[in-house]
Design an enzyme around this catalytic site. Structure first.
Site, PDB file in Angstrom:
ATOM      1  N   TYR A  56       1.271 -13.843 -13.416  1.00  0.00           N
ATOM      2  CA  TYR A  56       0.451 -14.241 -12.264  1.00  0.00           C
ATOM      3  C   TYR A  56       0.961 -15.527 -11.615  1.00  0.00           C
ATOM      4  O   TYR A  56       0.828 -15.703 -10.401  1.00  0.00           O
ATOM      5  CB  TYR A  56      -1.024 -14.331 -12.671  1.00  0.00           C
ATOM      6  N   HIS A 109     -11.062  -7.111  -5.951  1.00  0.00           N
ATOM      7  CA  HIS A 109     -10.254  -7.295  -7.171  1.00  0.00           C
ATOM      8  C   HIS A 109      -9.868  -8.749  -7.402  1.00  0.00           C
ATOM      9  O   HIS A 109      -8.975  -9.046  -8.198  1.00  0.00           O
ATOM     10  CB  HIS A 109      -8.987  -6.429  -7.110  1.00  0.00           C
ATOM     11  N   THR A 176      -3.477   2.523   0.632  1.00  0.00           N
ATOM     12  CA  THR A 176      -3.864   2.629  -0.773  1.00  0.00           C
ATOM     13  C   THR A 176      -3.609   4.049  -1.284  1.00  0.00           C
ATOM     14  O   THR A 176      -3.771   5.020  -0.545  1.00  0.00           O
ATOM     15  CB  THR A 176      -5.338   2.220  -1.001  1.00  0.00           C
ATOM     16  N   SER A 177      -3.221   4.151  -2.551  1.00  0.00           N
ATOM     17  CA  SER A 177      -2.841   5.450  -3.131  1.00  0.00           C
ATOM     18  C   SER A 177      -4.046   6.253  -3.588  1.00  0.00           C
ATOM     19  O   SER A 177      -3.924   7.436  -3.906  1.00  0.00           O
ATOM     20  CB  SER A 177      -1.916   5.218  -4.337  1.00  0.00           C
ATOM     21  N   ASN A 201      -1.813   5.693   6.286  1.00  0.00           N
ATOM     22  CA  ASN A 201      -1.008   5.456   5.092  1.00  0.00           C
ATOM     23  C   ASN A 201       0.406   5.990   5.313  1.00  0.00           C
ATOM     24  O   ASN A 201       0.626   6.784   6.229  1.00  0.00           O
ATOM     25  CB  ASN A 201      -1.665   6.185   3.901  1.00  0.00           C
ATOM     26  N   GLU A 203       1.993   7.842   3.188  1.00  0.00           N
ATOM     27  CA  GLU A 203       1.958   9.217   2.671  1.00  0.00           C
ATOM     28  C   GLU A 203       0.512   9.540   2.316  1.00  0.00           C
ATOM     29  O   GLU A 203      -0.319   8.642   2.194  1.00  0.00           O
ATOM     30  CB  GLU A 203       2.835   9.333   1.418  1.00  0.00           C
ATOM     31  N   ALA A 219       2.053   0.778   8.062  1.00  0.00           N
ATOM     32  CA  ALA A 219       0.825   0.099   8.508  1.00  0.00           C
ATOM     33  C   ALA A 219       1.074  -0.765   9.743  1.00  0.00           C
ATOM     34  O   ALA A 219       0.228  -0.835  10.636  1.00  0.00           O
ATOM     35  CB  ALA A 219       0.275  -0.749   7.365  1.00  0.00           C
TER      36      ALA A 219
HETATM   37  N1  APR Z   1       2.422   1.141   5.255  1.00  0.00           N
HETATM   38  C1  APR Z   1       1.381   1.923   4.871  1.00  0.00           C
HETATM   39  N2  APR Z   1       1.196   2.375   3.600  1.00  0.00           N
HETATM   40  C2  APR Z   1       2.127   2.027   2.700  1.00  0.00           C
HETATM   41  C3  APR Z   1       3.257   1.214   3.026  1.00  0.00           C
HETATM   42  C4  APR Z   1       3.364   0.778   4.379  1.00  0.00           C
HETATM   43  N3  APR Z   1       4.396   0.031   4.775  1.00  0.00           N
HETATM   44  N4  APR Z   1       4.010   1.059   1.892  1.00  0.00           N
HETATM   45  C5  APR Z   1       3.376   1.738   0.908  1.00  0.00           C
HETATM   46  N5  APR Z   1       2.255   2.318   1.392  1.00  0.00           N
HETATM   47  C6  APR Z   1       1.265   3.121   0.655  1.00  0.00           C
HETATM   48  C7  APR Z   1       1.864   4.008  -0.419  1.00  0.00           C
HETATM   49  O1  APR Z   1       2.191   5.264   0.130  1.00  0.00           O
HETATM   50  C8  APR Z   1       0.709   4.111  -1.420  1.00  0.00           C
HETATM   51  O2  APR Z   1      -0.153   5.185  -1.076  1.00  0.00           O
HETATM   52  O3  APR Z   1       0.430   2.215  -0.018  1.00  0.00           O
HETATM   53  C9  APR Z   1      -0.051   2.799  -1.226  1.00  0.00           C
HETATM   54  C10 APR Z   1       0.145   1.777  -2.354  1.00  0.00           C
HETATM   55  O4  APR Z   1      -0.438   2.312  -3.505  1.00  0.00           O
HETATM   56  P1  APR Z   1      -0.528   1.446  -4.859  1.00  0.00           P
HETATM   57  O5  APR Z   1       0.771   0.837  -5.132  1.00  0.00           O
HETATM   58  O6  APR Z   1      -1.135   2.346  -5.876  1.00  0.00           O
HETATM   59  O7  APR Z   1      -1.524   0.249  -4.488  1.00  0.00           O
HETATM   60  P2  APR Z   1      -3.126   0.262  -4.361  1.00  0.00           P
HETATM   61  O8  APR Z   1      -3.629   1.583  -3.923  1.00  0.00           O
HETATM   62  O9  APR Z   1      -3.514  -0.904  -3.569  1.00  0.00           O
HETATM   63  O10 APR Z   1      -3.542   0.026  -5.911  1.00  0.00           O
HETATM   64  C11 APR Z   1      -4.918  -0.032  -6.221  1.00  0.00           C
HETATM   65  O11 APR Z   1      -4.425  -0.630  -8.492  1.00  0.00           O
HETATM   66  O12 APR Z   1      -2.963  -1.724  -9.816  1.00  0.00           O
HETATM   67  C12 APR Z   1      -4.243  -1.758  -9.331  1.00  0.00           C
HETATM   68  O13 APR Z   1      -5.693  -3.601  -8.925  1.00  0.00           O
HETATM   69  C13 APR Z   1      -4.503  -3.003  -8.487  1.00  0.00           C
HETATM   70  O14 APR Z   1      -5.608  -3.206  -6.340  1.00  0.00           O
HETATM   71  C14 APR Z   1      -4.690  -2.444  -7.076  1.00  0.00           C
HETATM   72  C15 APR Z   1      -5.158  -1.029  -7.339  1.00  0.00           C
END
Ligand code: APR
Length: 232
Positions: A56, A109, A176-177, A201, A203, A219
Site C-alpha cells: 500500500y 472501498h 468495473t468487471s 466499459n 468489454e 472510459a
Molecule cells: N476504459 C473503460 N474500462 C476499462 C478500461 C478503460 N480504459 N480499462 C479496463 N477497463 C475495464 C476492464 O474491461 C474491466 O472490466 O475495467 C474493468 C476493471 O476490472 P477490475 O480490474 O476487476 O477492477 P474493479 O471492477 O474495479 O474491481 C473491483 O475488486 O480487487 C477488488 O477492491 C478491489 O475495488 C476493487 C474490486
C-alpha cells in the site's frame, strides 16, 4: 432524457486505467502481480504487516503522481451541472474523482490517502508510508493501517448506497468487471427497483445481462460522450 432525475454511478478501476493506475484483473493487473491473500485480507495484515504496508505504501506513492483523465473530468462536470440527485459510488481508492472536481463521491472501498488508527478508530488524511509505523496524529499509538476495505471486510456506507439506489431513475456502471460483491449486485438491485441501467466499459462485465444498454470503449471516450448527451 426528461424522466431521468436521480442518478447513481458506480465506477471501478477501469475509469482510472488511462491515468496509468493498474486495474486488478486485466492482463498484467495487480492480482497477477500480487496474491490477494498476501496483501488484501485482515489475515494477511496479521501474518505479515510489513508486506502489506509495502504494497500500500507503493500504491499510495504511485497515485499521487497520476492525473485525472477525461472520464474523471466529464463526471466532475456532470456533478457540477446535474440538477437532480447524483451519487458517484466508487470502488476506487484513488482520489482522481475529487482531483477532477467531483464532490458527490462515496468511496465504498476506502481511500489510499487516509490511514485508520485501530487504537482510537480515527481516520486521518495520510500521504506518507506506513511501513515505519508512524504514530497516530490523534492518539500517538503506532497502530495505523491503510484505510482500505480488504476482502472479508464490510464496504463503507452501504445504507447510503442502497438509499440512493432506491431513488435512482438511472444506474450507470463505468470501468468495473462486476467480479466483486456487493458492488457487482447493484445493477440487479437498481433494475429490480425500476431504474434504467447503462454500462460503459472496455468489454462486457460479468453482470452485463442486467444492463438495458452497453457501450464499449475506453472510459476517456465513452464517458464524455455520454455526459455531453445527458447535459445537452
Ligand atoms: N476504459 C473503460 N474500462 C476499462 C478500461 C478503460 N480504459 N480499462 C479496463 N477497463 C475495464 C476492464 O474491461 C474491466 O472490466 O475495467 C474493468 C476493471 O476490472 P477490475 O480490474 O476487476 O477492477 P474493479 O471492477 O474495479 O474491481 C473491483 O475488486 O480487487 C477488488 O477492491 C478491489 O475495488 C476493487 C474490486
Amino acid at each position: 432524457m426528461s424522466e431521468i432525475r436521480n442518478i447513481v454511478i458506480l465506477t471501478g478501476a477501469g475509469v482510472s486505467a488511462e491515468s496509468g493506475i493498474d486495474t486488478f484483473r486485466d492482463g498484467g493487473g495487480l492480482w497477477e502481480q500480487h496474491r490477494v491473500e498476501d496483501v488484501a485480507t485482515p489475515e494477511a495484515f496479521v501474518r505479515d504487516p510489513d508486506l502489506v504496508h509495502r504494497f500500500y505504501d507503493m500504491r499510495r506513492a504511485a497515485i499521487q503522481e497520476k492525473e485525472p483523465n477525461p472520464a474523471h473530468f466529464a463526471l466532475a462536470r456532470l456533478d457540477a451541472e446535474w440538477p437532480g440527485e447524483l451519487l458517484i459510488v466508487t470502488q476506487n481508492v484513488d482520489d482522481l474523482h475529487e482531483r477532477a472536481g467531483a464532490h458527490r463521491v462515496l468511496h465504498m472501498h476506502g481511500e489510499h490517502l487516509k490511514a485508520w488508527c485501530t487504537s482510537c478508530d480515527v481516520r486521518s488524511v495520510w500521504r506518507e508510508p506506513l511501513l515505519a509505523r508512524p504514530p497516530c496524529p490523534v492518539c500517538q499509538a503506532r497502530s495505523l493501517r491503510p484505510d482500505v476495505v480488504w476482502f472479508g471486510e464490510m464496504p463503507y456506507q452501504m445504507e447510503r448506497i442502497y438509499a440512493a439506489l432506491r431513488q435512482a431513475d438511472l444506474f450507470v456502471s463505468i470501468g468495473t468487471s462486476g467480479a466483486v460483491y456487493p458492488a457487482a449486485g447493484f445493477v440487479r438491485d437498481a433494475r429490480e427497483l425500476g431504474a434504467r441501467t447503462l454500462e460503459l466499459n472496455l468489454e462486457r462485465s460479468q453482470g452485463s445481462s442486467w444492463f438495458h444498454e452497453t457501450r464499449l470503449g475506453p472510459a476517456s471516450e465513452v464517458v464524455p460522450q455520454w455526459v455531453d448527451e445527458l447535459l445537452q
